[in-house]
Design a protein around this motif. Structure first.
Motif, mmCIF file in Angstrom:
data_model
loop_
_atom_site.group_PDB
_atom_site.id
_atom_site.type_symbol
_atom_site.label_atom_id
_atom_site.label_comp_id
_atom_site.label_asym_id
_atom_site.label_seq_id
_atom_site.Cartn_x
_atom_site.Cartn_y
_atom_site.Cartn_z
ATOM 1 N N LEU A 1 11.536 -3.208 3.279
ATOM 2 C CA LEU A 1 11.159 -2.016 4.027
ATOM 3 C C LEU A 1 12.272 -0.968 3.980
ATOM 4 O O LEU A 1 12.011 0.212 3.728
ATOM 5 N N ALA A 2 13.510 -1.394 4.183
ATOM 6 C CA ALA A 2 14.638 -0.462 4.119
ATOM 7 C C ALA A 2 14.739 0.161 2.725
ATOM 8 O O ALA A 2 14.994 1.362 2.596
ATOM 9 N N ASP A 3 14.528 -0.645 1.693
ATOM 10 C CA ASP A 3 14.589 -0.123 0.322
ATOM 11 C C ASP A 3 13.542 0.972 0.108
ATOM 12 O O ASP A 3 13.816 1.987 -0.527
ATOM 13 N N GLN A 4 12.331 0.758 0.626
ATOM 14 C CA GLN A 4 11.265 1.749 0.443
ATOM 15 C C GLN A 4 11.429 2.954 1.368
ATOM 16 O O GLN A 4 10.947 4.043 1.069
ATOM 17 N N ILE B 1 13.017 8.547 3.230
ATOM 18 C CA ILE B 1 12.383 9.246 4.352
ATOM 19 C C ILE B 1 12.966 8.859 5.710
ATOM 20 O O ILE B 1 12.786 9.587 6.680
ATOM 21 N N ARG B 2 13.637 7.713 5.773
ATOM 22 C CA ARG B 2 14.243 7.248 7.029
ATOM 23 C C ARG B 2 15.634 6.696 6.741
ATOM 24 O O ARG B 2 15.897 5.521 6.975
ATOM 25 N N ALA C 1 17.068 2.931 7.602
ATOM 26 C CA ALA C 1 17.354 2.013 6.500
ATOM 27 C C ALA C 1 18.799 1.535 6.568
ATOM 28 O O ALA C 1 19.079 0.339 6.404
ATOM 29 N N LEU C 2 19.720 2.452 6.836
ATOM 30 C CA LEU C 2 21.131 2.077 6.953
ATOM 31 C C LEU C 2 21.327 1.072 8.079
ATOM 32 O O LEU C 2 22.069 0.100 7.928
ATOM 33 N N GLY C 3 20.631 1.280 9.194
ATOM 34 C CA GLY C 3 20.718 0.329 10.301
ATOM 35 C C GLY C 3 20.289 -1.070 9.899
ATOM 36 O O GLY C 3 20.912 -2.059 10.294
ATOM 37 N N ASP D 1 0.811 -1.216 0.000
ATOM 38 C CA ASP D 1 0.000 0.000 0.000
ATOM 39 C C ASP D 1 0.848 1.273 0.000
ATOM 40 O O ASP D 1 0.317 2.374 -0.120
ATOM 41 N N GLY D 2 2.158 1.110 0.198
ATOM 42 C CA GLY D 2 3.042 2.268 0.252
ATOM 43 C C GLY D 2 3.012 2.991 1.591
ATOM 44 O O GLY D 2 3.477 4.123 1.708
ATOM 45 N N ASP D 3 2.490 2.336 2.607
ATOM 46 C CA ASP D 3 2.403 2.921 3.952
ATOM 47 C C ASP D 3 3.656 2.519 4.735
ATOM 48 O O ASP D 3 3.625 1.638 5.591
#
Length: 110
Positions: free
Chosen positions: A69-72, A76-77, A81-83, A46-48
């Protein structure tokens, strides 16, 4: 299902009811046959990203889900994502490239 619900004009109601069921399923903390709760995948689809991140943190999200999730979430985060990327690298015994010597020099492989 999304297309059919949109065509019928009931997408939001169907989505809300589906998320209730998926949250209940994720709360059982049982590993699904493919790994991780379907809730995380549905929210990502859903892109959420924020809701998917919360769901992944509260449940037993699979590494595959964390990677998606990290890729998406990179834009914004980025720190989060790096973590995830660093944890997955470490988990597989890999280390990120580090500069050695001059600019752009990489350690030899192997």
């Amino acid at each position: 299902m999304r297309t059919a619900a949109q065509a019928a004009g009931c997408r939001q109601a169907e989505r809300a009811q589906t998320l209730v069921l998926l949250r209940a399923d994720a709360g059982q903390r049982q590993q699904s046959w493919y790994g991780g709760p379907v809730l995380v995948d549905a929210l990502l689809d859903d892109g959420d990203v924020d809701a998917a991140w919360r769901a992944a943190a509260q449940t037993r999200a699979h590494d595959r889900q964390w990677l998606a999730l990290a890729d998406q979430a990179r834009a914004i985060r980025p720190a989060d994502a790096l973590g995830v990327y660093l944890r997955l690298l470490d988990q597989h015994g890999l280390r990120p490239c580090q500069k050695v010597g001059g600019a752009g020099t990489r350690p030899p492989l192997g």
